[in-house]
Write a protein that holds these residues in place. Structure first.
Motif, PDB file in Angstrom:
ATOM      1  N   VAL A 133      67.915 -11.547  58.669  1.00  0.00           N
ATOM      2  CA  VAL A 133      66.804 -10.644  58.327  1.00  0.00           C
ATOM      3  C   VAL A 133      65.251 -10.858  58.830  1.00  0.00           C
ATOM      4  CG1 VAL A 133      65.383 -10.492  56.196  1.00  0.00           C
ATOM      5  CG2 VAL A 133      67.976 -10.241  56.072  1.00  0.00           C
ATOM      6  N   VAL A 134      65.222 -12.224  59.283  1.00  0.00           N
ATOM      7  CA  VAL A 134      63.817 -12.616  59.920  1.00  0.00           C
ATOM      8  C   VAL A 134      64.114 -12.015  61.351  1.00  0.00           C
ATOM      9  CG1 VAL A 134      62.681 -14.326  61.186  1.00  0.00           C
ATOM     10  CG2 VAL A 134      63.649 -14.776  58.688  1.00  0.00           C
ATOM     11  N   MET A 135      64.942 -11.969  61.968  1.00  0.00           N
ATOM     12  CA  MET A 135      65.053 -11.389  63.168  1.00  0.00           C
ATOM     13  C   MET A 135      65.110  -9.681  63.268  1.00  0.00           C
ATOM     14  SD  MET A 135      67.771 -13.839  65.151  1.00  0.00           S
ATOM     15  CE  MET A 135      67.810 -15.562  65.100  1.00  0.00           C
ATOM     16  N   ARG A 185      58.010 -20.688  52.460  1.00  0.00           N
ATOM     17  CA  ARG A 185      57.205 -19.414  52.021  1.00  0.00           C
ATOM     18  C   ARG A 185      57.104 -18.508  52.869  1.00  0.00           C
ATOM     19  NH1 ARG A 185      55.001 -24.530  50.255  1.00  0.00           N
ATOM     20  NH2 ARG A 185      54.069 -25.029  52.105  1.00  0.00           N
ATOM     21  N   LEU A 186      57.127 -18.642  54.119  1.00  0.00           N
ATOM     22  CA  LEU A 186      57.057 -17.593  55.348  1.00  0.00           C
ATOM     23  C   LEU A 186      58.374 -16.643  54.969  1.00  0.00           C
ATOM     24  CD1 LEU A 186      56.173 -19.355  58.692  1.00  0.00           C
ATOM     25  CD2 LEU A 186      54.940 -17.473  57.375  1.00  0.00           C
ATOM     26  N   TYR A 187      59.400 -17.224  54.629  1.00  0.00           N
ATOM     27  CA  TYR A 187      60.786 -16.268  54.295  1.00  0.00           C
ATOM     28  C   TYR A 187      60.563 -15.222  53.061  1.00  0.00           C
ATOM     29  CZ  TYR A 187      65.123 -14.773  53.066  1.00  0.00           C
ATOM     30  OH  TYR A 187      66.187 -13.828  52.710  1.00  0.00           O
ATOM     31  N   MET A 188      59.793 -16.110  52.184  1.00  0.00           N
ATOM     32  CA  MET A 188      59.536 -15.105  50.818  1.00  0.00           C
ATOM     33  C   MET A 188      58.420 -14.160  51.123  1.00  0.00           C
ATOM     34  SD  MET A 188      61.820 -16.442  48.801  1.00  0.00           S
ATOM     35  CE  MET A 188      61.142 -15.108  47.469  1.00  0.00           C
ATOM     36  N   ASP A 189      57.609 -14.473  51.721  1.00  0.00           N
ATOM     37  CA  ASP A 189      56.632 -13.353  52.089  1.00  0.00           C
ATOM     38  C   ASP A 189      57.268 -12.343  52.775  1.00  0.00           C
ATOM     39  OD1 ASP A 189      54.572 -14.866  51.314  1.00  0.00           O
ATOM     40  OD2 ASP A 189      53.857 -15.593  52.965  1.00  0.00           O
ATOM     41  N   LEU A 190      58.162 -12.595  53.757  1.00  0.00           N
ATOM     42  CA  LEU A 190      59.043 -11.387  54.445  1.00  0.00           C
ATOM     43  C   LEU A 190      59.913 -10.630  53.682  1.00  0.00           C
ATOM     44  CD1 LEU A 190      60.471 -11.701  57.993  1.00  0.00           C
ATOM     45  CD2 LEU A 190      61.999 -11.160  55.989  1.00  0.00           C
ATOM     46  N   ALA A 191      60.580 -11.576  52.617  1.00  0.00           N
ATOM     47  CA  ALA A 191      61.362 -10.877  51.739  1.00  0.00           C
ATOM     48  C   ALA A 191      60.604  -9.999  50.864  1.00  0.00           C
ATOM     49  CB  ALA A 191      61.946 -11.947  50.843  1.00  0.00           C
ATOM     50  N   ALA A 192      59.369 -10.081  50.456  1.00  0.00           N
ATOM     51  CA  ALA A 192      58.609  -9.362  49.511  1.00  0.00           C
ATOM     52  C   ALA A 192      58.537  -7.902  50.522  1.00  0.00           C
ATOM     53  CB  ALA A 192      57.111  -9.834  49.251  1.00  0.00           C
ATOM     54  N   ARG A 193      57.927  -8.133  51.759  1.00  0.00           N
ATOM     55  CA  ARG A 193      57.834  -7.060  52.755  1.00  0.00           C
ATOM     56  C   ARG A 193      59.297  -5.986  52.867  1.00  0.00           C
ATOM     57  NH1 ARG A 193      55.794  -9.841  57.735  1.00  0.00           N
ATOM     58  NH2 ARG A 193      55.914  -7.840  58.597  1.00  0.00           N
ATOM     59  N   VAL A 194      60.218  -6.943  52.930  1.00  0.00           N
ATOM     60  CA  VAL A 194      61.645  -6.096  52.814  1.00  0.00           C
ATOM     61  C   VAL A 194      62.046  -5.422  51.718  1.00  0.00           C
ATOM     62  CG1 VAL A 194      64.122  -6.589  52.915  1.00  0.00           C
ATOM     63  CG2 VAL A 194      62.578  -7.760  54.431  1.00  0.00           C
ATOM     64  N   GLN A 206      64.899 -25.858  59.691  1.00  0.00           N
ATOM     65  CA  GLN A 206      64.596 -25.901  61.340  1.00  0.00           C
ATOM     66  C   GLN A 206      65.381 -24.693  62.016  1.00  0.00           C
ATOM     67  OE1 GLN A 206      66.817 -29.430  61.973  1.00  0.00           O
ATOM     68  NE2 GLN A 206      65.003 -30.691  62.373  1.00  0.00           N
ATOM     69  N   SER A 207      66.433 -24.228  61.208  1.00  0.00           N
ATOM     70  CA  SER A 207      67.066 -23.051  61.669  1.00  0.00           C
ATOM     71  C   SER A 207      66.339 -21.837  61.619  1.00  0.00           C
ATOM     72  CB  SER A 207      68.322 -23.077  61.144  1.00  0.00           C
ATOM     73  OG  SER A 207      69.283 -23.902  61.394  1.00  0.00           O
ATOM     74  N   LEU A 208      65.557 -21.908  60.220  1.00  0.00           N
ATOM     75  CA  LEU A 208      64.727 -20.620  59.818  1.00  0.00           C
ATOM     76  C   LEU A 208      63.577 -20.698  60.880  1.00  0.00           C
ATOM     77  CD1 LEU A 208      65.059 -18.327  57.844  1.00  0.00           C
ATOM     78  CD2 LEU A 208      63.708 -19.721  56.219  1.00  0.00           C
ATOM     79  N   GLU A 209      62.999 -21.871  61.089  1.00  0.00           N
ATOM     80  CA  GLU A 209      61.734 -21.953  61.784  1.00  0.00           C
ATOM     81  C   GLU A 209      61.931 -21.334  63.273  1.00  0.00           C
ATOM     82  OE1 GLU A 209      58.752 -25.333  63.737  1.00  0.00           O
ATOM     83  OE2 GLU A 209      59.907 -26.004  62.188  1.00  0.00           O
ATOM     84  N   LEU A 210      63.150 -21.597  63.936  1.00  0.00           N
ATOM     85  CA  LEU A 210      63.525 -20.811  65.122  1.00  0.00           C
ATOM     86  C   LEU A 210      63.710 -19.546  65.196  1.00  0.00           C
ATOM     87  CD1 LEU A 210      64.291 -21.862  67.865  1.00  0.00           C
ATOM     88  CD2 LEU A 210      66.567 -21.974  67.389  1.00  0.00           C
ATOM     89  N   SER A 211      64.412 -19.036  63.687  1.00  0.00           N
ATOM     90  CA  SER A 211      64.573 -17.676  63.880  1.00  0.00           C
ATOM     91  C   SER A 211      63.233 -16.843  64.027  1.00  0.00           C
ATOM     92  CB  SER A 211      65.487 -17.069  62.780  1.00  0.00           C
ATOM     93  OG  SER A 211      64.435 -17.471  61.318  1.00  0.00           O
ATOM     94  N   PHE A 212      62.206 -17.419  63.074  1.00  0.00           N
ATOM     95  CA  PHE A 212      60.857 -16.704  63.241  1.00  0.00           C
ATOM     96  C   PHE A 212      60.166 -16.585  64.693  1.00  0.00           C
ATOM     97  CE2 PHE A 212      60.667 -17.512  58.698  1.00  0.00           C
ATOM     98  CZ  PHE A 212      60.092 -16.498  58.155  1.00  0.00           C
ATOM     99  N   TYR A 213      60.499 -17.712  65.421  1.00  0.00           N
ATOM    100  CA  TYR A 213      60.169 -17.746  66.844  1.00  0.00           C
ATOM    101  C   TYR A 213      60.990 -16.513  67.709  1.00  0.00           C
ATOM    102  CZ  TYR A 213      59.367 -18.799  71.832  1.00  0.00           C
ATOM    103  OH  TYR A 213      59.159 -18.735  73.185  1.00  0.00           O
ATOM    104  N   ILE A 214      62.107 -16.542  67.428  1.00  0.00           N
ATOM    105  CA  ILE A 214      62.866 -15.568  68.311  1.00  0.00           C
ATOM    106  C   ILE A 214      62.576 -14.376  67.904  1.00  0.00           C
ATOM    107  CG2 ILE A 214      65.248 -14.796  68.366  1.00  0.00           C
ATOM    108  CD1 ILE A 214      66.360 -17.646  68.068  1.00  0.00           C
ATOM    109  N   ALA A 215      62.332 -13.960  66.710  1.00  0.00           N
ATOM    110  CA  ALA A 215      61.885 -12.640  66.061  1.00  0.00           C
ATOM    111  C   ALA A 215      60.408 -12.274  66.735  1.00  0.00           C
ATOM    112  CB  ALA A 215      61.797 -12.732  64.619  1.00  0.00           C
ATOM    113  N   GLN A 216      59.611 -13.202  66.735  1.00  0.00           N
ATOM    114  CA  GLN A 216      58.300 -12.844  67.711  1.00  0.00           C
ATOM    115  C   GLN A 216      58.741 -12.594  68.880  1.00  0.00           C
ATOM    116  OE1 GLN A 216      55.738 -16.501  67.862  1.00  0.00           O
ATOM    117  NE2 GLN A 216      54.679 -15.821  69.733  1.00  0.00           N
ATOM    118  N   ARG A 217      59.621 -13.191  69.683  1.00  0.00           N
ATOM    119  CA  ARG A 217      59.819 -13.042  71.015  1.00  0.00           C
ATOM    120  C   ARG A 217      60.558 -11.448  71.213  1.00  0.00           C
ATOM    121  NH1 ARG A 217      59.062 -16.739  75.170  1.00  0.00           N
ATOM    122  NH2 ARG A 217      58.902 -15.013  76.371  1.00  0.00           N
TER     123      ARG A 217
END
Length: 512
Positions: free
Chosen positions: A153-155, A257-266, A491-502
């Motif tokens: 979902v993050v990606m 917290r970043l994920y929950m912010d994204l979930a609200a936008r979804v 750590q996995s979720l943190e990496l997924s936010f970076y991949i989404a950025q790229r």
């Protein structure tokens, strides 16, 4: 669902050039019976415009390949079972069990892999380094499945691209080893090769390879797949539940917290889509596609679960949707390449910095002779510095040869070290390799197709660094892996936010 034939038609003897099966039961004579050769079906026979043929290789004759032709080749990394007769009995039992996956599912994954090769989707592959019998539970499967959903979902939302979800699950048991024995506390034991082969207990008898473990692994895989299919189609993976996927121990972390912010936008986006007439009960909103994969290391298991598909005449390794060949077993004239070249599944091949460009071209040609974009993922595992130096050479060679593959980054295996007596990986090194992977593809004008991770949905302390701030001193707190260290959920979720950025940067650059 397109089915596959459930009974094996080819059974060969169990002696091969590596002496597989040497042991006590010398008197047991292997059965050597071959299937009747039949005319080779061509694409013209089946209809060149038939949608079923997308992502498929050509059908091979029984003389050119069969699911046991690997036995005539040198073979590496196979267990030395003490009794040949027991191996044959288990092999026949597996042959008569139902397939774990179906040919139609494998073809669907091939179509998605082709999209990843063109940059129309992104490949997310992850799970345990090695599954185990003792750690098997519904909660463990759910947590791994859930973190992969979160990452996807993050990606998807952050990167604006579909994500193909593939678990290292329901079959990732066997592990290659450097040596046949290992010394622990001054005592030499047979190497632990994964629960599908022997036990990790520090006991000489427990370390003896037992073929009956193949059957136990099969049934665990069947249970895992049953639960995954239930999660994927039974409502758990609904997009309107995205805010309920967060793991409890992550609720107060930055990534949580970043994920929950994204979930609200979804959720806001879903509300908008419903207002536009896209109902929450549509299949796009209420179900998801999820596939399973593992390294095709233990050929006794893989060949026993290989079935002929009645709709195309192709043979599929029905132990998983995708299987890959590892760095240690991808020799062109050896058994693993012989087996994989004839199955119709999408495949992966692991490549380190040792790979020569000319060798890679030949490997790709062997596994993907029809140059189908949905056939092969090249999974690179080098370490950041090696990747920046070696990957451009491989990308150029494959591009110049006109070969179509999906490039996938494995940032785990090139970054393993020992710290305070524990095998570990530093998050910053893992992220650095992912960064290098995207940078090199941007530099070469090629497509970064996916990511391959050893990770878990649990709150383990196996890899250091990242937002979870695991230090070398923390490693012993929750070091649960049966083999190599895994990223924890945070750590996995943190990496997924970076991949989404790229991915977002790449999409915006394409628009410009």
């Amino acid at each position: 669902m397109i089915g596959a034939k459930g009974v094996c038609g080819l059974k060969h003897g169990f002696q091969n050039k590596a002496g597989l099966g040497r042991g006590m039961c010398r008197s047991a004579k292997p059965r050597v019976t071959r299937g009747v050769a039949r005319r080779v079906a061509s694409r013209e026979d089946l209809g060149s415009t038939d949608e079923r043929l997308k992502g498929l290789i050509d059908v091979l004759s029984a003389e050119d390949w069969n699911r046991n032709s690997w036995r005539e080749k040198p073979v590496l990394q196979q267990p030395d079972y003490p009794c040949e007769q027991d191996v044959r009995k288990v092999h026949d039992q597996l042959c008569d069990l139902p397939p774990l996956v179906f040919a139609g599912e494998c073809r669907n994954l091939s179509e998605k892999l082709a999209k990843c090769s063109r940059g129309e989707a992104f490949w997310l592959q992850g799970g345990d380094c090695a599954e185990s019998f003792t750690e098997f539970s519904a909660n463990h499967i759910r947590d791994t499945y859930r973190i992969l959903l979160q990452m996807s979902v993050v990606m998807m939302f952050g990167g604006g691209i579909p994500v193909v979800k593939v678990g290292r699950m329901a079959g990732q048991f066997a592990k290659p080893r450097t040596a046949p024995t290992e010394t622990i506390d001054g005592v030499e034991y047979k190497s632990y090769r994964g629960d599908i082969i022997n036990d990790s207990a520090l006991d000489h008898e427990a370390r003896i390879p037992d073929p009956n473990r193949l059957v136990r692994a099969y049934h665990q895989c069947a249970s895992t797949l049953n639960l995954i299919r239930g999660f994927s189609s039974g409502g758990y993976a609904r997009l309107d539940r995205v805010d309920q996927w967060n793991l409890d121990f992550m609720s107060k972390s930055d990534e949580g917290r970043l994920y929950m912010d994204l979930a609200a936008r979804v959720d806001e986006a879903i509300t908008f889509m419903e207002a536009c007439g896209v109902g929450s009960e549509s299949s796009v909103m209420s179900t998801t596609d999820f596939y399973v994969s593992h390294e095709a290391l233990l050929l006794e298991y893989e060949s026993a679960l290989t079935r002929e598909d009645s709709t195309t005449g192709l043979w599929y390794d029905c132990s998983a949707h995708l299987v890959w060949v590892g760095e240690r077993t991808r020799q062109l004239d050896h058994a693993h390449m012989e087996f994989l070249r004839g199955v119709g599944n999408p495949l992966g091949i692991k490549i380190s910095q040792k790979a020569d460009p000319a060798e890679l071209i030949e490997l790709i040609q062997t596994l993907n002779p029809t140059n189908n974009p949905g056939r092969l993922a090249v999974i690179v595992r080098m370490g950041a510095d090696n990747l920046r130096e070696r990957l451009p050479l491989l990308l150029r060679a494959v591009r110049d040869a006109g070969q179509k593959v999906t490039w996938v980054c494995d940032p785990m295996h090139g970054n393993t070290e020992v710290m305070n007596g524990y095998k570990t990986r530093r998050y910053e090194n893992i992220r650095a390799e992912v960064e290098a992977f995207f940078d090199v593809h941007e530099q070469e004008g090629t497509i970064p197709g996916g990511i391959h991770l050893e990770m878990t949905g649990k709150d383990v302390t196996e890899c250091t660094g990242g937002g979870s701030s695991v230090s070398g001193e923390d490693l012993g707190d929750r070091y649960d892996t049966y083999c190599d260290p895994r990223l924890n959920a945070e750590q996995s979720l943190e990496l997924s936010f970076y991949i989404a950025q790229r991915l977002r940067q790449r999409r915006n650059a394409g628009r410009g």
